[in-house]
Design an enzyme around this catalytic site. Structure first.
Site, short mmCIF file in Angstrom:
data_model
loop_
_atom_site.label_atom_id
_atom_site.label_comp_id
_atom_site.label_asym_id
_atom_site.label_seq_id
_atom_site.Cartn_x
_atom_site.Cartn_y
_atom_site.Cartn_z
N ASP A 170 -3.45 16.62 5.38
CA ASP A 170 -2.01 16.30 5.45
C ASP A 170 -1.56 15.65 4.13
OD1 ASP A 170 0.43 16.19 6.77
OD2 ASP A 170 0.03 14.25 7.70
N HIS A 250 4.54 22.20 4.65
CA HIS A 250 4.83 21.86 6.05
C HIS A 250 5.63 22.97 6.75
CE1 HIS A 250 3.11 17.88 5.52
NE2 HIS A 250 3.22 17.72 6.83
N HIS A 253 3.05 25.31 7.81
CA HIS A 253 2.39 24.72 8.99
C HIS A 253 3.22 24.97 10.25
CE1 HIS A 253 2.42 21.55 12.03
NE2 HIS A 253 1.10 21.56 11.90
N HIS A 267 -3.03 19.21 12.85
CA HIS A 267 -1.87 19.25 11.94
C HIS A 267 -2.31 19.32 10.47
CE1 HIS A 267 2.10 18.09 10.33
NE2 HIS A 267 1.45 17.24 9.55
ZN LIG Z 1 2.28 16.17 7.90
#
Ligand SMILES: [Zn+2]
Length: 362
Positions: A170, A250, A253, A267
């Protein structure tokens, strides 16, 4: 142009930091805490949590998190914690989000105690609300960041290593996304200069200390490398993403979450893959991409479609995720227009570059 920094009111990190919880409450001039604690953590650390309150002769009420950050769960704690003057969340992401949201509903201060370094969410002013069935319902933007974030590295060192690795995944995206947002000149408000320094420091720390930190967690011990990586995952990345902004990593993602096969990946694992795809979208050299890819491979972050459960995925299937990522607000922060076909070809470029690597062992 306005310059912005979003940060928690205070941040405390180190071995045994949990024992300072009551000192922090006293410093805030509060005296009656409502604790929302993850069930698993309550079992493991009950004594550590309550000893401090008993020693300080401070009243507290302890509630175990029900398992989902839903409106029902929020309203339950809202009613139960009404008379307390500070809300405390101890546990994983959803427990912390409940604490933040309940504090906001009650207009009371909140202290966040993450028990893993698996994402950069603890410092943020965001809570993610799910339905009782666990489907994403909405992002709740809170009026301010947590009043304090307390990170006990002894607890983090004993959490599963996969969580720390996901947190690194992340945090790896933060610098690249902040730079993309800065280059897009889209916003009236941008991260202050220090935000980009923090994001850069975050990336450098992960690359230089990441492997040593992972070794420490495998051994269940704290060392300086682990402290540095915890700070990078939780604080530097937290300030970096919230003040600097999110971009393609992101957005990709979020697009990938539509594909059922990726649901077992964390995540940060999907964000790491999204970061590699962002670098490909930015037309970076193979050499640049391979530097980050090699690091991801070494620590067990996904670098190929197979690594995120998409071995047999057709272009049509991947385009579903690509289209969704292009509709995501964060993709609009890129300094150039991105079409679904661009995302698809960037994914294929990353997958081809990953071919010579062996599949990660974990
Ligand atoms: Zn994140």
């Amino acid at each position: 142009m306005l310059r912005r920094i979003n940060a928690p009111g205070g941040y405390l990190q180190g071995p045994g930091a949990l024992s300072s919880l009551t000192d922090v409450i006293q410093m805030m001039q509060k005296k009656d805490a409502y604790l929302i604690v993850d069930a698993f953590i309550e079992n493991l650390y009950h004594d550590e949590i309550v000893t401090g309150f008993m020693k300080a002769e401070m009243p507290y009420q302890l509630a175990v998190f029900g398992g989902e950050c839903s409106w029902q769960e929020l309203h339950l704690h809202q009613a139960a914690g009404e008379k307390n003057d500070v809300i405390i969340g101890i546990g994983g992401g959803k427990t912390l989000d409940v604490a933040k949201a309940v504090a906001s509903l009650l207009a009371k201060p909140v202290i966040i105690v993450p028990t893993s370094a698996s994402s950069d969410a603890p410092c943020s002013q965001l809570a993610v609300i799910y339905t009782e069935q666990g489907m994403l319902e909405r992002y709740l933007h809170l009026p301010h960041n947590p009043d304090w974030v307390i990170v006990d590295s002894t607890i983090i060192a004993k959490a599963p290593v996969r969580l720390l690795v996901a947190g690194i995944g992340d945090a790896l995206s933060t610098y690249y996304e902040a730079c993309a947002c800065q280059a897009s000149h889209l916003h009236q408000v941008q991260g202050a200069r220090i935000v980009y320094q923090m994001a850069k420091q975050c990336l450098e720390t992960l690359l230089s200390q990441g492997i040593k930190a992972i070794e420490a967690v495998k051994d269940g011990i704290c060392n300086d490398a682990l402290e540095d990586v915890i700070e990078a995952n939780i604080y530097l990345s937290g300030i970096g993403f919230e003040s600097g902004g999110l971009a393609a990593a992101h957005a990709i993602h979020n697009g990938l979450t539509l594909l059922e096969e990726t649901s077992v990946y964390l995540h940060g694992e999907k964000v790491a893959f999204g970061t590699l795809v962002q670098l490909a979208l930015e037309q970076r050299s193979d050499e640049d991409i391979l530097t980050l890819m090699t690091f991801c491979h070494q620590i067990g972050l996904p670098i190929s479609l197979a690594d995120i459960g998409l071995t047999e995925a057709s272009d049509e299937h991947l385009l579903r995720a690509a289209r969704a990522s292009c509709q995501d607000e964060a993709m609009g922060h890129m300094p150039f227009a991105v079409r679904p076909e661009d995302v698809l070809s960037a994914i294929h470029r990353i997958d081809a570059l990953a071919r010579p690597f062996n599949k990660p062992s974990c």
